[in-house]
Design a protein around this motif. Structure first.
Motif, PDB file in Angstrom:
ATOM      1  N   SER A   1       0.805  -1.221   0.000  1.00 45.78           N
ATOM      2  CA  SER A   1       0.000   0.000   0.000  1.00 45.78           C
ATOM      3  C   SER A   1       0.842   1.277   0.000  1.00 45.78           C
ATOM      4  O   SER A   1       0.298   2.355  -0.212  1.00 45.78           O
ATOM      5  N   ILE A   2       2.146   1.165   0.196  1.00 43.64           N
ATOM      6  CA  ILE A   2       2.993   2.359   0.257  1.00 43.64           C
ATOM      7  C   ILE A   2       2.954   3.184  -1.034  1.00 43.64           C
ATOM      8  O   ILE A   2       2.864   4.407  -0.965  1.00 43.64           O
ATOM      9  N   PRO A   3       2.998   2.582  -2.223  1.00 41.30           N
ATOM     10  CA  PRO A   3       2.967   3.409  -3.440  1.00 41.30           C
ATOM     11  C   PRO A   3       1.618   4.073  -3.718  1.00 41.30           C
ATOM     12  O   PRO A   3       1.514   4.902  -4.607  1.00 41.30           O
ATOM     13  N   THR A   4       0.594   3.722  -2.973  1.00 39.15           N
ATOM     14  CA  THR A   4      -0.737   4.276  -3.217  1.00 39.15           C
ATOM     15  C   THR A   4      -1.025   5.412  -2.239  1.00 39.15           C
ATOM     16  O   THR A   4      -0.385   5.517  -1.189  1.00 39.15           O
ATOM     17  N   PRO A   5      -2.003   6.257  -2.555  1.00 40.52           N
ATOM     18  CA  PRO A   5      -2.396   7.318  -1.613  1.00 40.52           C
ATOM     19  C   PRO A   5      -3.132   6.787  -0.381  1.00 40.52           C
ATOM     20  O   PRO A   5      -3.485   7.557   0.494  1.00 40.52           O
ATOM     21  N   LEU A   6      -3.350   5.475  -0.306  1.00 40.87           N
ATOM     22  CA  LEU A   6      -3.994   4.914   0.878  1.00 40.87           C
ATOM     23  C   LEU A   6      -3.101   5.010   2.111  1.00 40.87           C
ATOM     24  O   LEU A   6      -3.589   5.086   3.237  1.00 40.87           O
ATOM     25  N   PHE A   7      -1.805   4.997   1.917  1.00 40.51           N
ATOM     26  CA  PHE A   7      -0.858   5.011   3.039  1.00 40.51           C
ATOM     27  C   PHE A   7      -0.385   6.433   3.331  1.00 40.51           C
ATOM     28  O   PHE A   7      -0.439   6.885   4.473  1.00 40.51           O
ATOM     29  N   ILE A   8       0.113   7.113   2.324  1.00 35.80           N
ATOM     30  CA  ILE A   8       0.540   8.508   2.455  1.00 35.80           C
ATOM     31  C   ILE A   8      -0.154   9.284   1.346  1.00 35.80           C
ATOM     32  O   ILE A   8       0.062   9.019   0.171  1.00 35.80           O
ATOM     33  N   SER A   9      -0.993  10.252   1.733  1.00 31.91           N
ATOM     34  CA  SER A   9      -1.740  10.981   0.710  1.00 31.91           C
ATOM     35  C   SER A   9      -1.006  12.219   0.222  1.00 31.91           C
ATOM     36  O   SER A   9      -1.354  12.766  -0.816  1.00 31.91           O
ATOM     37  N   GLY A  10      -0.003  12.673   0.956  1.00 33.00           N
ATOM     38  CA  GLY A  10       0.739  13.848   0.518  1.00 33.00           C
ATOM     39  C   GLY A  10       1.737  14.311   1.550  1.00 33.00           C
ATOM     40  O   GLY A  10       1.902  13.706   2.611  1.00 33.00           O
ATOM     41  N   VAL A  11       2.414  15.404   1.216  1.00 32.10           N
ATOM     42  CA  VAL A  11       3.411  16.008   2.100  1.00 32.10           C
ATOM     43  C   VAL A  11       3.117  17.502   2.167  1.00 32.10           C
ATOM     44  O   VAL A  11       2.831  18.129   1.148  1.00 32.10           O
ATOM     45  N   VAL A  12       3.156  18.055   3.368  1.00 32.64           N
ATOM     46  CA  VAL A  12       2.930  19.489   3.537  1.00 32.64           C
ATOM     47  C   VAL A  12       4.037  20.094   4.390  1.00 32.64           C
ATOM     48  O   VAL A  12       4.520  19.462   5.327  1.00 32.64           O
ATOM     49  N   PRO A  13       4.463  21.328   4.051  1.00 33.26           N
ATOM     50  CA  PRO A  13       5.421  22.013   4.916  1.00 33.26           C
ATOM     51  C   PRO A  13       4.701  22.543   6.161  1.00 33.26           C
ATOM     52  O   PRO A  13       3.564  22.985   6.079  1.00 33.26           O
ATOM     53  N   LYS A  14       5.356  22.442   7.301  1.00 33.63           N
ATOM     54  CA  LYS A  14       4.773  22.912   8.565  1.00 33.63           C
ATOM     55  C   LYS A  14       5.727  23.899   9.226  1.00 33.63           C
ATOM     56  O   LYS A  14       6.905  23.979   8.890  1.00 33.63           O
ATOM     57  N   PHE A  15       5.207  24.604  10.211  1.00 33.68           N
ATOM     58  CA  PHE A  15       5.976  25.571  10.994  1.00 33.68           C
ATOM     59  C   PHE A  15       6.632  26.615  10.093  1.00 33.68           C
ATOM     60  O   PHE A  15       7.826  26.875  10.182  1.00 33.68           O
ATOM     61  N   GLY A  16       5.842  27.186   9.212  1.00 27.81           N
ATOM     62  CA  GLY A  16       6.354  28.233   8.332  1.00 27.81           C
ATOM     63  C   GLY A  16       7.316  27.712   7.282  1.00 27.81           C
ATOM     64  O   GLY A  16       8.205  28.428   6.839  1.00 27.81           O
ATOM     65  N   GLY A  17       7.169  26.454   6.874  1.00 32.65           N
ATOM     66  CA  GLY A  17       8.033  25.888   5.847  1.00 32.65           C
ATOM     67  C   GLY A  17       9.362  25.383   6.361  1.00 32.65           C
ATOM     68  O   GLY A  17      10.257  25.082   5.583  1.00 32.65           O
ATOM     69  N   ILE A  18       9.504  25.254   7.696  1.00 31.63           N
ATOM     70  CA  ILE A  18      10.775  24.807   8.276  1.00 31.63           C
ATOM     71  C   ILE A  18      10.999  23.328   8.037  1.00 31.63           C
ATOM     72  O   ILE A  18      12.114  22.877   7.800  1.00 31.63           O
ATOM     73  N   ILE A  19       9.924  22.542   8.084  1.00 35.75           N
ATOM     74  CA  ILE A  19      10.059  21.080   8.020  1.00 35.75           C
ATOM     75  C   ILE A  19       8.828  20.495   7.316  1.00 35.75           C
ATOM     76  O   ILE A  19       7.743  21.063   7.382  1.00 35.75           O
ATOM     77  N   ASN A  20       9.026  19.382   6.618  1.00 33.80           N
ATOM     78  CA  ASN A  20       7.915  18.713   5.939  1.00 33.80           C
ATOM     79  C   ASN A  20       7.293  17.651   6.831  1.00 33.80           C
ATOM     80  O   ASN A  20       7.982  16.995   7.600  1.00 33.80           O
ATOM     81  N   PHE A  21       5.994  17.495   6.677  1.00 34.82           N
ATOM     82  CA  PHE A  21       5.254  16.470   7.403  1.00 34.82           C
ATOM     83  C   PHE A  21       4.411  15.666   6.424  1.00 34.82           C
ATOM     84  O   PHE A  21       3.971  16.177   5.403  1.00 34.82           O
ATOM     85  N   VAL A  22       4.136  14.415   6.773  1.00 36.54           N
ATOM     86  CA  VAL A  22       3.318  13.529   5.953  1.00 36.54           C
ATOM     87  C   VAL A  22       1.844  13.757   6.259  1.00 36.54           C
ATOM     88  O   VAL A  22       1.464  13.919   7.404  1.00 36.54           O
ATOM     89  N   MET A  23       1.045  13.760   5.198  1.00 42.31           N
ATOM     90  CA  MET A  23      -0.408  13.718   5.359  1.00 42.31           C
ATOM     91  C   MET A  23      -0.814  12.257   5.208  1.00 42.31           C
ATOM     92  O   MET A  23      -0.628  11.667   4.130  1.00 42.31           O
ATOM     93  N   PRO A  24      -1.301  11.627   6.254  1.00 44.15           N
ATOM     94  CA  PRO A  24      -1.611  10.197   6.173  1.00 44.15           C
ATOM     95  C   PRO A  24      -2.814   9.915   5.295  1.00 44.15           C
ATOM     96  O   PRO A  24      -3.713  10.752   5.155  1.00 44.15           O
ATOM     97  N   GLY A  25      -2.797   8.735   4.716  1.00 45.31           N
ATOM     98  CA  GLY A  25      -3.946   8.267   3.963  1.00 45.31           C
ATOM     99  C   GLY A  25      -4.912   7.558   4.878  1.00 45.31           C
ATOM    100  O   GLY A  25      -4.707   7.517   6.095  1.00 45.31           O
TER     101      GLY A  25
END
Length: 140
Positions: free
Chosen positions: A114-138
């Motif tokens: 399931s890792i290659p599908t959006p079911l596991f990780i749906s995206g990535v967003v920058p957090k804390f003013g773009g300091i670090i990236n975080f995963v958006m879970p599926g």
């Protein structure tokens, strides 16, 4: 690179290096299944930490998304490999222990698919003013 991100990168680098060195040492010195299982466990932790470095660094979100998925390959096997290590270490040979371990590996392999599908990780967003990236879970 700000100090907040630098702390993450240094910690993950140290974890990855220690895990790969420990895993290699265990593999070379392994005279039993216990040592080889511990080596695989260490390699899974090292893989997670190494690729996590490239994921958290801000910049191109497409690359971060790729490295977020690659880092999860090691993550899905960490619990099962640890369970396998404890089973070998404690010499638990009953049939129920083998069944539990087989279920654990089955779940890990299904999760790996399931890792290659959006079911596991749906995206990535920058957090804390773009300091670090975080995963958006599926949904999984």
């Amino acid at each position: 690179m700000n100090s907040y991100l630098l702390h993450f990168v240094i910690s993950l680098s140290m974890i990855a290096a220690a895990a790969f060195v420990l895993g290699t040492f265990a593999w070379i010195r392994a005279d039993s299944r216990l040592g080889r299982i511990f080596a695989w466990y260490s390699y899974a932790v090292g893989m997670w930490a190494f690729f996590q470095i490239f994921f958290i660094i801000p910049g191109d979100l497409e690359n971060a998304y790729f490295f977020a998925r690659v880092s999860q390959i090691g993550v899905v096997f960490i619990p099962t490999l640890f369970l396998h290590f404890v089973r070998e270490f404690c010499r638990l040979e009953r049939k129920i222990h083998k069944i539990i371990l087989a279920i654990g590996y089955t779940i890990s392999f299904l999760t790996l698919l399931s890792i290659p599908t959006p079911l596991f990780i749906s995206g990535v967003v920058p957090k804390f003013g773009g300091i670090i990236n975080f995963v958006m879970p599926g949904p999984l």
